[in-house]
Design a protein around this motif. Sequence first.
Motif, PDB file in Angstrom:
ATOM      1  N   ASN A  25       0.859  -1.183   0.000  1.00 48.89           N
ATOM      2  CA  ASN A  25       0.000   0.000   0.000  1.00 48.89           C
ATOM      3  C   ASN A  25       0.890   1.225   0.000  1.00 48.89           C
ATOM      4  O   ASN A  25       1.499   1.567   1.017  1.00 48.89           O
ATOM      5  N   LEU A  26       1.009   1.887  -1.139  1.00 48.45           N
ATOM      6  CA  LEU A  26       1.933   2.995  -1.307  1.00 48.45           C
ATOM      7  C   LEU A  26       1.282   4.312  -0.892  1.00 48.45           C
ATOM      8  O   LEU A  26       0.152   4.621  -1.293  1.00 48.45           O
ATOM      9  N   ALA A  27       2.009   5.089  -0.100  1.00 53.44           N
ATOM     10  CA  ALA A  27       1.559   6.418   0.280  1.00 53.44           C
ATOM     11  C   ALA A  27       1.756   7.376  -0.890  1.00 53.44           C
ATOM     12  O   ALA A  27       2.491   7.076  -1.838  1.00 53.44           O
ATOM     13  N   PRO A  28       1.128   8.549  -0.871  1.00 50.59           N
ATOM     14  CA  PRO A  28       1.334   9.518  -1.956  1.00 50.59           C
ATOM     15  C   PRO A  28       2.817   9.842  -2.138  1.00 50.59           C
ATOM     16  O   PRO A  28       3.512  10.197  -1.185  1.00 50.59           O
ATOM     17  N   GLY A  29       3.309   9.673  -3.357  1.00 53.29           N
ATOM     18  CA  GLY A  29       4.701   9.952  -3.661  1.00 53.29           C
ATOM     19  C   GLY A  29       5.663   8.816  -3.349  1.00 53.29           C
ATOM     20  O   GLY A  29       6.830   8.873  -3.755  1.00 53.29           O
ATOM     21  N   GLU A  30       5.221   7.795  -2.631  1.00 52.47           N
ATOM     22  CA  GLU A  30       6.096   6.659  -2.307  1.00 52.47           C
ATOM     23  C   GLU A  30       6.338   5.828  -3.556  1.00 52.47           C
ATOM     24  O   GLU A  30       5.415   5.504  -4.294  1.00 52.47           O
ATOM     25  N   ARG A  31       7.610   5.447  -3.799  1.00 55.21           N
ATOM     26  CA  ARG A  31       7.979   4.730  -5.012  1.00 55.21           C
ATOM     27  C   ARG A  31       8.482   3.330  -4.681  1.00 55.21           C
ATOM     28  O   ARG A  31       9.069   3.091  -3.622  1.00 55.21           O
ATOM     29  N   LEU A  32       8.237   2.434  -5.628  1.00 56.11           N
ATOM     30  CA  LEU A  32       8.692   1.053  -5.514  1.00 56.11           C
ATOM     31  C   LEU A  32       9.283   0.645  -6.858  1.00 56.11           C
ATOM     32  O   LEU A  32       8.670   0.857  -7.911  1.00 56.11           O
ATOM     33  N   LEU A  33      10.499   0.081  -6.837  1.00 51.81           N
ATOM     34  CA  LEU A  33      11.129  -0.441  -8.046  1.00 51.81           C
ATOM     35  C   LEU A  33      10.889  -1.938  -8.099  1.00 51.81           C
ATOM     36  O   LEU A  33      11.196  -2.652  -7.142  1.00 51.81           O
ATOM     37  N   VAL A  34      10.383  -2.416  -9.214  1.00 50.93           N
ATOM     38  CA  VAL A  34       9.949  -3.810  -9.330  1.00 50.93           C
ATOM     39  C   VAL A  34      10.550  -4.426 -10.584  1.00 50.93           C
ATOM     40  O   VAL A  34      10.569  -3.804 -11.653  1.00 50.93           O
ATOM     41  N   ASP A  35      11.038  -5.652 -10.466  1.00 47.32           N
ATOM     42  CA  ASP A  35      11.504  -6.387 -11.638  1.00 47.32           C
ATOM     43  C   ASP A  35      10.345  -6.597 -12.594  1.00 47.32           C
ATOM     44  O   ASP A  35       9.218  -6.891 -12.183  1.00 47.32           O
ATOM     45  N   GLN A  36      10.644  -6.468 -13.896  1.00 47.88           N
ATOM     46  CA  GLN A  36       9.581  -6.551 -14.899  1.00 47.88           C
ATOM     47  C   GLN A  36       8.825  -7.881 -14.808  1.00 47.88           C
ATOM     48  O   GLN A  36       9.393  -8.928 -14.598  1.00 47.88           O
ATOM     49  N   GLY A  37       7.535  -7.811 -14.975  1.00 47.63           N
ATOM     50  CA  GLY A  37       6.704  -9.004 -14.977  1.00 47.63           C
ATOM     51  C   GLY A  37       6.125  -9.359 -13.622  1.00 47.63           C
ATOM     52  O   GLY A  37       5.214 -10.180 -13.537  1.00 47.63           O
ATOM     53  N   HIS A  38       6.650  -8.769 -12.535  1.00 49.66           N
ATOM     54  CA  HIS A  38       6.153  -9.107 -11.203  1.00 49.66           C
ATOM     55  C   HIS A  38       4.965  -8.249 -10.776  1.00 49.66           C
ATOM     56  O   HIS A  38       4.415  -8.463  -9.699  1.00 49.66           O
ATOM     57  N   VAL A  39       4.589  -7.262 -11.575  1.00 48.73           N
ATOM     58  CA  VAL A  39       3.419  -6.440 -11.259  1.00 48.73           C
ATOM     59  C   VAL A  39       2.176  -7.165 -11.757  1.00 48.73           C
ATOM     60  O   VAL A  39       1.981  -7.344 -12.955  1.00 48.73           O
ATOM     61  N   VAL A  72      -0.745  -2.002  -4.611  1.00 52.50           N
ATOM     62  CA  VAL A  72      -0.064  -2.755  -5.663  1.00 52.50           C
ATOM     63  C   VAL A  72      -0.021  -4.212  -5.242  1.00 52.50           C
ATOM     64  O   VAL A  72       0.284  -4.520  -4.084  1.00 52.50           O
ATOM     65  N   TRP A  73      -0.326  -5.114  -6.169  1.00 54.34           N
ATOM     66  CA  TRP A  73      -0.230  -6.543  -5.908  1.00 54.34           C
ATOM     67  C   TRP A  73       0.884  -7.116  -6.770  1.00 54.34           C
ATOM     68  O   TRP A  73       0.844  -7.017  -8.012  1.00 54.34           O
ATOM     69  N   LEU A  74       1.875  -7.707  -6.133  1.00 52.51           N
ATOM     70  CA  LEU A  74       3.025  -8.279  -6.824  1.00 52.51           C
ATOM     71  C   LEU A  74       2.904  -9.797  -6.842  1.00 52.51           C
ATOM     72  O   LEU A  74       2.377 -10.403  -5.900  1.00 52.51           O
ATOM     73  N   GLN A  75       3.409 -10.428  -7.898  1.00 51.01           N
ATOM     74  CA  GLN A  75       3.386 -11.883  -8.018  1.00 51.01           C
ATOM     75  C   GLN A  75       4.816 -12.414  -7.950  1.00 51.01           C
ATOM     76  O   GLN A  75       5.740 -11.808  -8.493  1.00 51.01           O
ATOM     77  N   THR A  76       4.993 -13.551  -7.259  1.00 49.57           N
ATOM     78  CA  THR A  76       6.348 -14.045  -7.009  1.00 49.57           C
ATOM     79  C   THR A  76       6.920 -14.865  -8.155  1.00 49.57           C
ATOM     80  O   THR A  76       8.132 -14.998  -8.268  1.00 49.57           O
ATOM     81  N   MET A  77       6.076 -15.430  -9.022  1.00 52.57           N
ATOM     82  CA  MET A  77       6.559 -16.278 -10.099  1.00 52.57           C
ATOM     83  C   MET A  77       5.784 -15.999 -11.377  1.00 52.57           C
ATOM     84  O   MET A  77       4.812 -16.692 -11.695  1.00 52.57           O
ATOM     85  N   PRO A  78       6.170 -14.938 -12.123  1.00 55.58           N
ATOM     86  CA  PRO A  78       5.499 -14.685 -13.398  1.00 55.58           C
ATOM     87  C   PRO A  78       5.537 -15.924 -14.287  1.00 55.58           C
ATOM     88  O   PRO A  78       6.530 -16.647 -14.305  1.00 55.58           O
ATOM     89  N   LEU A  79       4.458 -16.149 -15.008  1.00 58.16           N
ATOM     90  CA  LEU A  79       4.358 -17.345 -15.837  1.00 58.16           C
ATOM     91  C   LEU A  79       5.510 -17.432 -16.838  1.00 58.16           C
ATOM     92  O   LEU A  79       6.024 -18.519 -17.118  1.00 58.16           O
ATOM     93  N   SER A  80       5.948 -16.288 -17.362  1.00 58.47           N
ATOM     94  CA  SER A  80       7.051 -16.298 -18.321  1.00 58.47           C
ATOM     95  C   SER A  80       8.336 -16.839 -17.688  1.00 58.47           C
ATOM     96  O   SER A  80       9.100 -17.567 -18.330  1.00 58.47           O
ATOM     97  N   LYS A  81       8.592 -16.500 -16.422  1.00 60.96           N
ATOM     98  CA  LYS A  81       9.786 -16.992 -15.745  1.00 60.96           C
ATOM     99  C   LYS A  81       9.655 -18.482 -15.415  1.00 60.96           C
ATOM    100  O   LYS A  81      10.642 -19.219 -15.443  1.00 60.96           O
ATOM    101  N   LEU A  82       8.445 -18.913 -15.095  1.00 68.70           N
ATOM    102  CA  LEU A  82       8.219 -20.333 -14.838  1.00 68.70           C
ATOM    103  C   LEU A  82       8.510 -21.148 -16.096  1.00 68.70           C
ATOM    104  O   LEU A  82       9.159 -22.199 -16.026  1.00 68.70           O
ATOM    105  N   VAL A  83       8.052 -20.649 -17.236  1.00 68.51           N
ATOM    106  CA  VAL A  83       8.308 -21.342 -18.502  1.00 68.51           C
ATOM    107  C   VAL A  83       9.806 -21.405 -18.779  1.00 68.51           C
ATOM    108  O   VAL A  83      10.349 -22.441 -19.181  1.00 68.51           O
ATOM    109  N   ASP A  84      10.502 -20.286 -18.558  1.00 68.82           N
ATOM    110  CA  ASP A  84      11.950 -20.254 -18.785  1.00 68.82           C
ATOM    111  C   ASP A  84      12.681 -21.251 -17.886  1.00 68.82           C
ATOM    112  O   ASP A  84      13.696 -21.842 -18.287  1.00 68.82           O
ATOM    113  N   ALA A  85      12.180 -21.434 -16.661  1.00 71.90           N
ATOM    114  CA  ALA A  85      12.821 -22.366 -15.735  1.00 71.90           C
ATOM    115  C   ALA A  85      12.598 -23.819 -16.135  1.00 71.90           C
ATOM    116  O   ALA A  85      13.428 -24.691 -15.859  1.00 71.90           O
ATOM    117  N   ILE A  86      11.470 -24.100 -16.816  1.00 70.67           N
ATOM    118  CA  ILE A  86      11.132 -25.469 -17.185  1.00 70.67           C
ATOM    119  C   ILE A  86      11.780 -25.895 -18.499  1.00 70.67           C
ATOM    120  O   ILE A  86      12.168 -27.061 -18.662  1.00 70.67           O
TER     121      ILE A  86
END
Length: 228
Positions: free
Chosen positions: A152-166, A204-218
Amino acid sequence: MEYEITGGAFPMVICKLKKGESMQDETGAMTYMTPGIKMETNTGGGLLKGLGRALSGDTFFLNFFTAERDDEEVAFASCYPGKILPIRLESGKSIIGQKNAFLTAERGINLEMHFRKKLGAGLFGGEGFILQKFTGNGMLFLEIDGEVIEKNLAPGERLLVDQGHVAAMDETVDFDIQRVKGVKNMLFGGEGLFFATLTGPGRVWLQTMPLSKLVDAIIPYIPTNNNE
């Protein structure tokens, strides 16, 4: 409408409906329903509505399940390992979700395309220009890749996220991209060239294992035929 989410890593949401209550889903998500449920398939608002959903990564048609008497059940299952995220939407508020995030919702929820306004975010943000936008009043259920973490981001609060985890965010959250600093970090850091930057206010809801990364791992473990 009452609901229960069960199934662990392979989740399913079971919705218990009163007479006249309806659920909508992308075609193919329904797992089971009791005999007092009536199913209808249509575009959910005309040709343009169907095309908009198809472009945002969902199906052209929707299925609508309506209870013809009290205490009927209809269940919907996720199509890959992860979580089902329940969100109660209120009038005047919107949720932005990744492509293919939609699982099911009450009939009062509207699904449409959402375009990223910033060129850089669309090109390098990990999910492309077209996302899904959910508005209306009622319960919404999204499919999340892996586990889900809510910030839960406050006004002006920033979060850097690896692509695909949003996975999803309130419409009030500003989405942009930021280049990874340092040539060595860019070439050898393994995090790509850009981070997604999220600026509050909003959830913001983040996901721990984007489907694209799961496919790459398999993929490395899939046998290949070398006898050519």
